[in-house]
Motif scaffolding. Sequence first.
Motif, PDB file in Angstrom:
ATOM      1  N   GLY A 103       0.804  -1.208   0.000  1.00 23.12           N
ATOM      2  CA  GLY A 103       0.000   0.000   0.000  1.00 23.12           C
ATOM      3  C   GLY A 103       0.838   1.258   0.000  1.00 23.12           C
ATOM      4  N   LEU A 104       0.824   1.953   1.135  1.00 16.84           N
ATOM      5  CA  LEU A 104       1.525   3.231   1.254  1.00 16.84           C
ATOM      6  C   LEU A 104       2.975   3.095   0.806  1.00 16.84           C
ATOM      7  CD1 LEU A 104       1.168   6.173   2.300  1.00 16.84           C
ATOM      8  CD2 LEU A 104       2.108   5.357   4.482  1.00 16.84           C
ATOM      9  N   ASP A 142     -18.256   2.343 -10.088  1.00 16.43           N
ATOM     10  CA  ASP A 142     -17.781   3.649 -10.517  1.00 16.43           C
ATOM     11  C   ASP A 142     -17.660   4.520  -9.275  1.00 16.43           C
ATOM     12  OD1 ASP A 142     -17.007   5.795 -12.044  1.00 16.43           O
ATOM     13  OD2 ASP A 142     -19.033   6.305 -12.713  1.00 16.43           O
ATOM     14  N   LEU A 143     -16.518   5.168  -9.096  1.00 14.47           N
ATOM     15  CA  LEU A 143     -16.274   5.987  -7.916  1.00 14.47           C
ATOM     16  C   LEU A 143     -16.656   7.427  -8.217  1.00 14.47           C
ATOM     17  CD1 LEU A 143     -15.175   5.598  -5.043  1.00 14.47           C
ATOM     18  CD2 LEU A 143     -12.953   6.362  -5.882  1.00 14.47           C
ATOM     19  N   ARG A 144     -17.534   7.972  -7.377  1.00 14.64           N
ATOM     20  CA  ARG A 144     -17.979   9.356  -7.541  1.00 14.64           C
ATOM     21  C   ARG A 144     -17.461  10.207  -6.387  1.00 14.64           C
ATOM     22  NH1 ARG A 144     -22.765   8.469 -10.709  1.00 14.64           N
ATOM     23  NH2 ARG A 144     -22.143   6.843 -12.188  1.00 14.64           N
ATOM     24  N   PRO A 145     -17.454  11.537  -6.545  1.00 15.50           N
ATOM     25  CA  PRO A 145     -17.004  12.403  -5.450  1.00 15.50           C
ATOM     26  C   PRO A 145     -17.789  12.121  -4.182  1.00 15.50           C
ATOM     27  CG  PRO A 145     -17.223  13.664  -7.475  1.00 15.50           C
ATOM     28  CD  PRO A 145     -17.808  12.305  -7.751  1.00 15.50           C
ATOM     29  N   GLY A 146     -17.107  12.154  -3.068  1.00 10.44           N
ATOM     30  CA  GLY A 146     -17.789  11.894  -1.796  1.00 10.44           C
ATOM     31  C   GLY A 146     -16.907  11.274  -0.728  1.00 10.44           C
ATOM     32  N   PRO A 147     -16.174  10.166  -0.973  1.00 11.05           N
ATOM     33  CA  PRO A 147     -16.294   9.311  -2.167  1.00 11.05           C
ATOM     34  C   PRO A 147     -17.481   8.357  -2.018  1.00 11.05           C
ATOM     35  CG  PRO A 147     -14.623   8.447  -0.715  1.00 11.05           C
ATOM     36  CD  PRO A 147     -15.146   9.684  -0.046  1.00 11.05           C
ATOM     37  N   VAL A 148     -18.181   8.124  -3.119  1.00  8.64           N
ATOM     38  CA  VAL A 148     -19.331   7.224  -3.133  1.00  8.64           C
ATOM     39  C   VAL A 148     -19.133   6.213  -4.256  1.00  8.64           C
ATOM     40  CG1 VAL A 148     -21.824   7.017  -3.364  1.00  8.64           C
ATOM     41  CG2 VAL A 148     -20.850   9.036  -2.260  1.00  8.64           C
ATOM     42  N   VAL A 202      -5.472   4.376 -17.937  1.00  8.53           N
ATOM     43  CA  VAL A 202      -6.076   5.709 -17.989  1.00  8.53           C
ATOM     44  C   VAL A 202      -6.274   6.220 -16.562  1.00  8.53           C
ATOM     45  CG1 VAL A 202      -8.099   7.037 -18.687  1.00  8.53           C
ATOM     46  CG2 VAL A 202      -7.228   5.205 -20.162  1.00  8.53           C
ATOM     47  N   ASN A 203      -5.853   7.452 -16.302  1.00  6.25           N
ATOM     48  CA  ASN A 203      -6.043   8.072 -14.997  1.00  6.25           C
ATOM     49  C   ASN A 203      -7.260   8.989 -15.054  1.00  6.25           C
ATOM     50  OD1 ASN A 203      -3.690   6.864 -13.920  1.00  6.25           O
ATOM     51  ND2 ASN A 203      -2.437   8.456 -14.896  1.00  6.25           N
ATOM     52  N   ALA A 204      -8.229   8.725 -14.193  1.00  5.20           N
ATOM     53  CA  ALA A 204      -9.433   9.547 -14.177  1.00  5.20           C
ATOM     54  C   ALA A 204      -9.080  10.983 -13.836  1.00  5.20           C
ATOM     55  CB  ALA A 204     -10.420   8.987 -13.156  1.00  5.20           C
ATOM     56  N   PRO A 205      -9.682  11.948 -14.522  1.00  7.68           N
ATOM     57  CA  PRO A 205      -9.318  13.361 -14.308  1.00  7.68           C
ATOM     58  C   PRO A 205      -9.590  13.812 -12.882  1.00  7.68           C
ATOM     59  CG  PRO A 205     -11.299  13.153 -15.675  1.00  7.68           C
ATOM     60  CD  PRO A 205     -10.720  11.790 -15.558  1.00  7.68           C
ATOM     61  N   GLY A 206      -8.587  14.539 -12.327  1.00  5.11           N
ATOM     62  CA  GLY A 206      -8.732  15.135 -11.015  1.00  5.11           C
ATOM     63  C   GLY A 206      -8.615  14.201  -9.846  1.00  5.11           C
ATOM     64  N   ARG A 253      -6.176   6.037  -4.430  1.00  4.25           N
ATOM     65  CA  ARG A 253      -6.043   7.490  -4.578  1.00  4.25           C
ATOM     66  C   ARG A 253      -7.315   8.085  -5.157  1.00  4.25           C
ATOM     67  NH1 ARG A 253       0.032   6.284  -6.246  1.00  4.25           N
ATOM     68  NH2 ARG A 253      -1.097   4.804  -7.527  1.00  4.25           N
ATOM     69  N   GLY A 254      -8.065   7.275  -5.902  1.00  7.59           N
ATOM     70  CA  GLY A 254      -9.339   7.750  -6.411  1.00  7.59           C
ATOM     71  C   GLY A 254     -10.379   7.956  -5.329  1.00  7.59           C
ATOM     72  N   ALA A 255     -10.163   7.321  -4.154  1.00  8.59           N
ATOM     73  CA  ALA A 255     -11.074   7.470  -3.027  1.00  8.59           C
ATOM     74  C   ALA A 255     -10.523   8.422  -1.971  1.00  8.59           C
ATOM     75  CB  ALA A 255     -11.340   6.103  -2.393  1.00  8.59           C
ATOM     76  N   GLY A 256      -9.442   9.101  -2.299  1.00  9.31           N
ATOM     77  CA  GLY A 256      -8.901  10.087  -1.379  1.00  9.31           C
ATOM     78  C   GLY A 256      -7.760   9.605  -0.505  1.00  9.31           C
ATOM     79  N   PHE A 257      -7.347   8.330  -0.649  1.00  7.60           N
ATOM     80  CA  PHE A 257      -6.235   7.816   0.127  1.00  7.60           C
ATOM     81  C   PHE A 257      -4.951   7.899  -0.706  1.00  7.60           C
ATOM     82  CE2 PHE A 257     -10.008   5.720   1.813  1.00  7.60           C
ATOM     83  CZ  PHE A 257      -9.875   5.989   3.170  1.00  7.60           C
ATOM     84  N   PRO A 258      -3.812   8.167  -0.082  1.00  7.28           N
ATOM     85  CA  PRO A 258      -2.599   8.496  -0.856  1.00  7.28           C
ATOM     86  C   PRO A 258      -1.767   7.289  -1.273  1.00  7.28           C
ATOM     87  CG  PRO A 258      -2.163   8.820   1.471  1.00  7.28           C
ATOM     88  CD  PRO A 258      -3.609   8.368   1.367  1.00  7.28           C
ATOM     89  N   TYR A 259      -2.408   6.213  -1.760  1.00 14.79           N
ATOM     90  CA  TYR A 259      -1.605   5.039  -2.103  1.00 14.79           C
ATOM     91  C   TYR A 259      -2.427   4.073  -2.950  1.00 14.79           C
ATOM     92  CZ  TYR A 259      -4.218   3.194   1.875  1.00 14.79           C
ATOM     93  OH  TYR A 259      -5.222   2.825   2.728  1.00 14.79           O
ATOM     94  N   PRO A 260      -1.754   3.168  -3.661  1.00 18.02           N
ATOM     95  CA  PRO A 260      -2.455   2.077  -4.357  1.00 18.02           C
ATOM     96  C   PRO A 260      -2.658   0.905  -3.399  1.00 18.02           C
ATOM     97  CG  PRO A 260      -0.137   1.972  -4.856  1.00 18.02           C
ATOM     98  CD  PRO A 260      -0.317   3.181  -3.956  1.00 18.02           C
ATOM     99  N   PHE A 261      -3.349  -0.107  -3.874  1.00 17.92           N
ATOM    100  CA  PHE A 261      -3.666  -1.296  -3.084  1.00 17.92           C
ATOM    101  C   PHE A 261      -3.347  -2.489  -3.974  1.00 17.92           C
ATOM    102  CE2 PHE A 261      -6.566  -4.730  -2.118  1.00 17.92           C
ATOM    103  CZ  PHE A 261      -6.801  -4.705  -0.753  1.00 17.92           C
ATOM    104  N   LEU A 262      -2.266  -3.215  -3.665  1.00 17.24           N
ATOM    105  CA  LEU A 262      -1.827  -4.338  -4.490  1.00 17.24           C
ATOM    106  C   LEU A 262      -1.647  -5.569  -3.611  1.00 17.24           C
ATOM    107  CD1 LEU A 262       0.770  -2.360  -6.608  1.00 17.24           C
ATOM    108  CD2 LEU A 262      -1.265  -3.468  -7.521  1.00 17.24           C
TER     109      LEU A 262
END
Length: 748
Positions: free
Chosen positions: A271-272, A566-572, A670-674, A723-732
């Motif tokens: 992770g981190l 699909d991950l939406r802002p929130g995160p939801v 592909v990296n989702a924008p923002g 990182r798409g959910a607001g956490f600063p790392y991937p999950f492998l």
Amino acid sequence: MKIVRLGVLLAATTALSPAVALAQESAATPAAAESDDNGVGDIIVTANRREQSLLSVPIAISAVAGDALASKGITNSANLQDAVPNLQISSPYGNTQPNFSLRGISVANEYNSNQASPIGVYIDDVYMASRTSHGMGLFDLDRVEVLRGPQGTLFGRNTTGGAINFITRGPSLSGSNGYAEAGYGNFNTITAQAAVEATLIEDQLGLRIAGNYLKSDGLIDNVFPGGRDPNRQNTLQGRATLRFNPGGGPLDIKIKAYGGRDHGTQAAIHGLLTARTGLKFFEVNENRIGLNRTDAYGIAATISYELSPSLSFTSITSRDGGSQLIQQAADGAPIDILDVWWKSKYQQFSQEARFNYGADGLNLVGGFFYGWDRVVTDNDFAIGQALGPGVDGGFFQHYRQERRSYAVFAQGDYEIADGLTLTLGARYTWDRSKYRDGFAYLYAGYVDTAKTPIATTVPCAGQPGTCAYDPDARFASNGRDNALTGRVSLSYQFDAGPLVYASYNRGYRSGAFNGGSYTSSGGINYVDPERVNAYEFGAKGRLADNRLTYSAAAFYYDYSKQQLQDLRPGPVGILVNAPKSEVYGAELETNWRASDALTLNLAVGYLHATYKELVLQGADIAGNDLPFAPRWTAQAGADIRLFDTGDAKLTFSPNVAYFSRQFFSPLNEVNAPGTGQQNAELQQGSYAKVNATLALEIGRFTVKGFINNAFNRKTYAYGLDLRGAGFPYPFLVPAAPRTFGGSVRVTF
């Protein structure tokens, strides 16, 4: 275009068959197989709900015998991909709750336990609704049948990609037999298996009891002082089967009861990134390695009655249940950033009744099915000090999901001319689903401490955290689907030659509730069913004086509305449907008995699986590969008899499994924008893993040594980008390292 692609793929596949020595049947010969002095054994399967030779069934099937699973190092359902082309198995939880991907069709990036697998999993023809029950240790099996392609007629809903049927050994009603085996391996691994069968009344009453035990230290090293090692194994399973055939007459009753538990530790997480400094691939630095606790139990009764020489009736009734508690440190770090406790309990009941008729060139099977299942979920998502400096917090989520399914089905095979058979089948399914007692709230505290509710998030009409805490607030929803699925096939059996066939199959996976929305009730939606229209050409047969068998298939799928997150802002997290995908490919399996001392086997799969239309996280990813869908898979092996004195026999069985590059996310690179994502990390490049066994048989004793992942390949089995959910790392999730050991087995 569909026909052209199918024709090219099939031509390329069948052209290889005489030249390649390949695997279906040495790796797949069940105890019931028959063989002549020179040829490869004939495999009996039940894919059409009746006993047939595998080479006479116009379906793409891999049948792997129980003994062959062990020779290939396959001891858990999560390892089955090492024996079947175009099959991938992944999980964020190690061997727990595996995700089966067959010809590219899978749960994609969905990881919640309430979702049904699009690959139907069966044990002795009993559908296992919960994915929690799919991560089973394999022991005392007759065979495993893997049916590739939609099986919506005889197997039913949730088989858009295919079906896997684990068939256990039962009493033969003749004599007594059994075996006992004990082994030891690296990581302080202790294994034990045993089975005993007793015929209480010859030809009428028999009992078989089998058990399986596995315990090991963690396969990955945790350098955190005093921390548990991940991937520790602790499995105990038992099964008893009673068979009663009164007077050797037309009534045959089989009652099976089983129970098991797996109480290991969580899968390792990379992770981190800053926590990975100085660590080797098979090491972690994690302060909260959690426990994986799964339990399963059930009882099933199969009653068969031969009404006449041409008509029989079969009833299969089952009741199953279990639970899981997965304590997952999802950050891979020595500090608290994200810790999740996935907790659920499930129950299910199913009843199938069918009639089989066979006479005058017509084979007909028809009947009805009823299934009910329930899952109760209590998940805890602890997010460290996200509420503020020094203030731990998280979300608690609860819901109950119930599903009922009703179906009627019929399929007939009619020989319209010598060697030419037409198959027509149809199934109509009614599915009803309920989401009840749903609530979630934001709290101060942590997963293993007292919690103080702060705000209700489900149900909540506003933004997460804006609704006052209401302990009585509940969310409920309903879902319903009806579906017609079916099969049309035309096959021709040449005299003393191959079987060729062309088929159309329509598959269906029922609609689903989003089980992953806990920050907002806006994400608890019910999505449309998946559907697939599948076209397939195939050929099967024998060559070289029956010493070589082959099975080849080419396929094309129109695949619509795959269910994914699909991950939406929130995160939801929102469950959505991918509008359209295209899947095509080919497979070849062969087995060559080159001599009495040498059998070679090989399986090759090619797959092209892409999204035609899909937008996720605001990114248009049409043209991306489906996740867990490598373009090429291959398995090759040999059984080499080094010597055979009559009193002693030594056999060496090496095998290799190859997988080309695969992505873990529909976003591919592909990296989702923002979002700050780096999705290129979420893939595994091409790799091959080598396994081998060496077995010495002396009378009733077998001494065996084994090695799996002999060259200690460092590979990943699963990945998300948090990182798409607001956490600063991937999950492998890393796959297992090299394991080796030995065992002693005695038969009686």
